[in-house]
Design an enzyme around this catalytic site. Sequence first.
Site, mmCIF file in Angstrom:
data_model
loop_
_atom_site.group_PDB
_atom_site.id
_atom_site.type_symbol
_atom_site.label_atom_id
_atom_site.label_comp_id
_atom_site.label_asym_id
_atom_site.label_seq_id
_atom_site.Cartn_x
_atom_site.Cartn_y
_atom_site.Cartn_z
ATOM 1 N N GLN A 58 0.833 -1.204 0.000
ATOM 2 C CA GLN A 58 0.000 0.000 0.000
ATOM 3 C C GLN A 58 0.872 1.260 0.000
ATOM 4 O O GLN A 58 1.536 1.551 0.989
ATOM 5 C CB GLN A 58 -0.879 -0.008 1.257
ATOM 6 C CG GLN A 58 -1.741 1.221 1.444
ATOM 7 C CD GLN A 58 -2.491 1.186 2.766
ATOM 8 O OE1 GLN A 58 -1.962 0.670 3.762
ATOM 9 N NE2 GLN A 58 -3.688 1.719 2.807
ATOM 10 N N TYR A 117 0.524 4.712 0.331
ATOM 11 C CA TYR A 117 -0.266 5.891 0.703
ATOM 12 C C TYR A 117 0.632 6.953 1.351
ATOM 13 O O TYR A 117 0.834 8.031 0.831
ATOM 14 C CB TYR A 117 -1.358 5.504 1.715
ATOM 15 C CG TYR A 117 -2.672 5.002 1.151
ATOM 16 C CD1 TYR A 117 -2.736 4.279 -0.033
ATOM 17 C CD2 TYR A 117 -3.868 5.237 1.838
ATOM 18 C CE1 TYR A 117 -3.960 3.815 -0.520
ATOM 19 C CE2 TYR A 117 -5.091 4.775 1.358
ATOM 20 C CZ TYR A 117 -5.126 4.055 0.179
ATOM 21 O OH TYR A 117 -6.335 3.597 -0.276
ATOM 22 N N SER A 145 4.370 -1.007 4.225
ATOM 23 C CA SER A 145 4.532 -2.339 4.811
ATOM 24 C C SER A 145 4.847 -3.360 3.734
ATOM 25 O O SER A 145 4.151 -3.424 2.708
ATOM 26 C CB SER A 145 3.257 -2.768 5.538
ATOM 27 O OG SER A 145 3.054 -1.945 6.661
ATOM 28 N N GLU A 180 -9.657 -1.462 5.401
ATOM 29 C CA GLU A 180 -8.413 -1.668 6.146
ATOM 30 C C GLU A 180 -8.704 -1.544 7.645
ATOM 31 O O GLU A 180 -8.255 -2.354 8.453
ATOM 32 C CB GLU A 180 -7.373 -0.621 5.730
ATOM 33 C CG GLU A 180 -6.080 -0.743 6.525
ATOM 34 C CD GLU A 180 -5.014 0.266 6.110
ATOM 35 O OE1 GLU A 180 -5.325 1.170 5.299
ATOM 36 O OE2 GLU A 180 -3.882 0.134 6.600
ATOM 37 N N GLU A 207 -6.321 9.019 17.098
ATOM 38 C CA GLU A 207 -6.852 10.385 17.126
ATOM 39 C C GLU A 207 -7.619 10.693 15.840
ATOM 40 O O GLU A 207 -8.670 11.351 15.873
ATOM 41 C CB GLU A 207 -5.706 11.397 17.314
ATOM 42 C CG GLU A 207 -5.043 11.352 18.692
ATOM 43 C CD GLU A 207 -4.126 10.141 18.898
ATOM 44 O OE1 GLU A 207 -3.697 9.531 17.898
ATOM 45 O OE2 GLU A 207 -3.859 9.785 20.065
HETATM 46 C C1 LIG Z 1 3.252 -0.537 11.584
HETATM 47 C C2 LIG Z 1 2.868 0.462 10.571
HETATM 48 C C3 LIG Z 1 2.553 0.046 9.281
HETATM 49 C C4 LIG Z 1 2.209 0.974 8.307
HETATM 50 N N1 LIG Z 1 1.960 0.534 7.033
HETATM 51 C C5 LIG Z 1 1.688 1.435 6.062
HETATM 52 C C6 LIG Z 1 1.513 1.019 4.715
HETATM 53 O O1 LIG Z 1 1.599 -0.160 4.397
HETATM 54 N N2 LIG Z 1 1.267 1.933 3.777
HETATM 55 C C7 LIG Z 1 1.157 3.259 4.086
HETATM 56 O O2 LIG Z 1 0.924 4.029 3.177
HETATM 57 N N3 LIG Z 1 1.325 3.697 5.339
HETATM 58 C C8 LIG Z 1 1.586 2.811 6.338
HETATM 59 N N4 LIG Z 1 1.773 3.258 7.639
HETATM 60 C C9 LIG Z 1 1.746 4.693 7.899
HETATM 61 C C10 LIG Z 1 0.577 5.192 8.726
HETATM 62 O O3 LIG Z 1 -0.594 5.203 7.971
HETATM 63 C C11 LIG Z 1 0.952 6.586 9.242
HETATM 64 O O4 LIG Z 1 2.025 6.436 10.106
HETATM 65 C C12 LIG Z 1 -0.206 7.243 9.965
HETATM 66 O O5 LIG Z 1 -1.217 7.598 9.065
HETATM 67 C C13 LIG Z 1 0.236 8.469 10.771
HETATM 68 O O6 LIG Z 1 0.987 9.360 10.022
HETATM 69 P P1 LIG Z 1 2.372 9.922 10.586
HETATM 70 O O7 LIG Z 1 3.202 8.760 10.936
HETATM 71 O O8 LIG Z 1 2.905 10.868 9.586
HETATM 72 O O9 LIG Z 1 2.014 10.672 11.912
HETATM 73 P P2 LIG Z 1 1.468 12.173 12.073
HETATM 74 O O10 LIG Z 1 0.325 12.383 11.150
HETATM 75 O O11 LIG Z 1 2.579 13.115 11.989
HETATM 76 O O12 LIG Z 1 0.892 12.114 13.542
HETATM 77 C C14 LIG Z 1 1.644 12.384 14.721
HETATM 78 C C15 LIG Z 1 0.687 12.494 15.918
HETATM 79 O O13 LIG Z 1 -0.167 13.626 15.692
HETATM 80 C C16 LIG Z 1 -1.523 13.227 15.795
HETATM 81 N N5 LIG Z 1 -2.332 14.014 14.868
HETATM 82 C C17 LIG Z 1 -2.086 14.296 13.563
HETATM 83 N N6 LIG Z 1 -3.098 14.985 13.040
HETATM 84 C C18 LIG Z 1 -4.021 15.130 13.998
HETATM 85 C C19 LIG Z 1 -5.300 15.758 14.053
HETATM 86 N N7 LIG Z 1 -5.870 16.336 13.001
HETATM 87 N N8 LIG Z 1 -5.968 15.715 15.239
HETATM 88 C C20 LIG Z 1 -5.423 15.112 16.332
HETATM 89 N N9 LIG Z 1 -4.223 14.522 16.329
HETATM 90 C C21 LIG Z 1 -3.531 14.536 15.172
HETATM 91 C C22 LIG Z 1 -1.516 11.760 15.399
HETATM 92 O O14 LIG Z 1 -2.657 11.092 15.895
HETATM 93 C C23 LIG Z 1 -0.231 11.289 16.051
HETATM 94 O O15 LIG Z 1 -0.474 11.020 17.404
HETATM 95 C C24 LIG Z 1 2.140 2.343 8.635
HETATM 96 C C25 LIG Z 1 2.435 2.754 9.942
HETATM 97 C C26 LIG Z 1 2.799 1.833 10.899
HETATM 98 C C27 LIG Z 1 3.099 2.302 12.274
#
Ligand SMILES: Cc1cc2nc3c(=O)[nH]c(=O)nc-3n(C[C@H](O)[C@H](O)[C@H](O)COP(=O)(O)OP(=O)(O)OC[C@H]3O[C@@H](n4cnc5c(N)ncnc54)[C@H](O)[C@@H]3O)c2cc1C
Lengths: 378, 388
Positions: free
Chosen positions: B131, B133, B166, B248, B373
Amino acid sequence: MALVLNEEQQLLKESAEGFFTEKAPVSQLRKLRDDADETGFSTELWTEMSEMGFAGLLIDEDHGGTAFGCVGAGIVAEALGKTLSASPYLASGVVAASVVKAAASEAQKNELLPAIAAGEIIATLAVDEGSRHAPEGTALKAEKSGDAYKLSGMKTFVPEGHVADKIIVLARTGGEAGSTEGLSLFIVDRGASGLIVDRTISVDSRNWAKITFEGVTVGANALLGAEGKSFEALDSALDRARIVVAAELLGIAQHCFNETVEYLKERKQFGVPIGSFQALQHRAAQLFGEIEVTRSAILKALQVADAGGNVAWFASLAKAKASKTAELATNEAIQMHGGIGMTDEFDMGFYIKRARVLQHLYGDFNYHADRFARCSGY
Amino acid sequence: MSDLEAFRTETRAWLEENCPQSMRTPMKGEADFCWGGRKFKFQSEDQKKWLERMATRGWTVPTWPKEYGGGGLSKDEAKILATEMKRIGARPPLVSFGIWMLGPALLKFGTEEQKKEFIPPIVRGEIRWCQGYSEPNAGSDLAALATKAVDHGDHYIINGQKIWTSYADKADWIFCLIRTDATVKHDGISFVLFDMETPGVSTKPIKLISGYSPFCETFFDDAKVLKKNLIGEENKGWTIAKYLLTHERSNIGDMGTPTPLNMLAKDKLGTKDGELPDTMLRHQIAEHEIDAACFLFTLERAKDAAKAGGDQGAFSSLLKGYGTELNKDRHELIVKVNGSDAFEWEGQFSNNGEVARSWLRTKGNSIEGGTTEVQLNIISKRILGLPS
Ligand SMILES: Cc1cc2nc3c(=O)[nH]c(=O)nc-3n(C[C@H](O)[C@H](O)[C@H](O)COP(=O)(O)OP(=O)(O)OC[C@H]3O[C@@H](n4cnc5c(N)ncnc54)[C@H](O)[C@@H]3O)c2cc1C
């Protein structure tokens, strides 16, 4: 069986909600309180409820009931939890009816169940003696002499005990307090000599009674079930009651939650609706989740109860979770309403008070979490 | 009803005959999953046989239409199949992002040609998907993604970077969000499929706190993507992306039926008078198991409601958020049950730190697929209708 309401149950839900909203909104409970009403509920309402079949939901048609089963009883309890409609529904239609069904002889059922279903008599169960739910802790004595029994001791926290026509009392015919052996159920008429009923006005503007038995003499025909062997039947009846109480708590939680979400949309501070603040949004969303998972457990428990058999694990699950969720929902509701939530003029106070009483009734969160663990073997 | 009972009898007999004994033992962790794909090495002949037999019937995806290789079962039949598999402890024959995520989106948004091309290999476990994204600057704010696509008639040339992809290094193909219009946000995103062996695509594993590297940075350097593999219309990918996320999320939230903590605790610590001797731990476990049971019944209710025709939609956010927080709590308690044994990182005794590594992995449950969140934001807005 699908874990959703079927069509007939959905209809019951709609008609019950419509009925209580129209006939017994929370303003009725407020008026009863303000008028210091001696009965504590509207007898006209109870008559109408009985005509609707609500007093006999758990009673089969052969005994004059509507046979909606536990799911039906839960649906009505949830509906009246939303409006806090006061009546002997729980005491008579749910608890007493369940005990009679579980413990009584065919002749006793023929005598009692149709009268309960028709709302002609109000029956209630007198089980606890101390401030905590503990059926096996019963010390109230029943001494046999010839064909009769003499009852001595006291019971408390008897719902609607102040107006009940029939009191089903858990008594000890053998064994020591603390043992589940030697417990018997007797049905006693309100007018029996030596029976002293003290009405207690409760925090939730409802009533219970402390009942003292000063050598009340009853005949052998007052015994429900076999002497000394009543615990199992009682506990299974109580389990059904516990799940229905959980459903009433769910109604309370759902109502408080709905009101709170509406208020979050209306109330403005800092020039914007307070519901736009994420701190409150997340708390509301979390509460939504807790209510939904509580709803699932209660419906499951009601369905399992209707299927018959041992529901202890499900009942404790439902009662424990509903107690926790209702506590959260009522506390959050007051907090998110700010100062107005603290005023008597606002209805929220009625809900938090009723919730705490129901949380405690027939075992609180700790009681049922402990029992849930024991039922799961740890 | 009798038709369903007949189906149950047949299914039971078929499973009895076709599910190898070794595929009826509990899976110890992700290493026991059958992911399929070109690069996948089967753990055993049984694992391979089990996949092939189930795939032939389309039972790797019981409810998908028969014309694309699926099982074509009604929801009632699928429920029976699931119960019968659970009864004998049968492992899922195949797990994959193709099943959980891409398939449902393709079935809804793909053209007939695309469905014929991409769905059967998912059913048979021949192609493994990843994926694409998230990007370094587009996490929770996924629509801020910037992977650039330039139009070249029948294809795009894409440049940019994904992150947290992933199993990108193990996957054969990727479903990917790209920016086809930089002047608008949500309406400039497209949903495309391409082979991970396309020239210009490279991956670099990222090591997790669990010590494993299940995900990667994924780079696109002038990678050519055919327009025939665009799902839906150009610039309309966001709708598809969101639809896929609801699938998902329901899947991440659904942790199956894990062994109750009290069983683990009793094995480890024993009992006294039938109760766990550590009363505080007993209390914590009971509280957890109460919530876990309520959640399990909620999954059941959600499935039954969907069967009755209800639209799950944002409810998947509740399942995702609640289920993952619960799973984190569960693993915290597993660590407590195991005491210092939980901290062994290497060695036979602990199966190379399985307890510790699993515990650490769960921390990602409430991040992947949209954070807790973000799920709460969705519930607030879409279910409760709270203002922005
Ligand atoms: C084990 C694992 C597998 C994954 N696999 C994939 C995959 O296969 N493909 C893929 O595309 N992605 C994957 N991801 C990525 C995942 O979708 C993102 O990590 C996730 O969407 C959060 O984005 P970020 O890491 O940039 O955190 P951020 O968006 O920077 O968030 C940081 C913190 O801020 C909070 N926050 C952000 N915005 C808001 C808001 N509007 N209101 C309140 N709180 C907020 C979040 O909740 C979090 O606590 C994976 C992540 C993990 C941990």
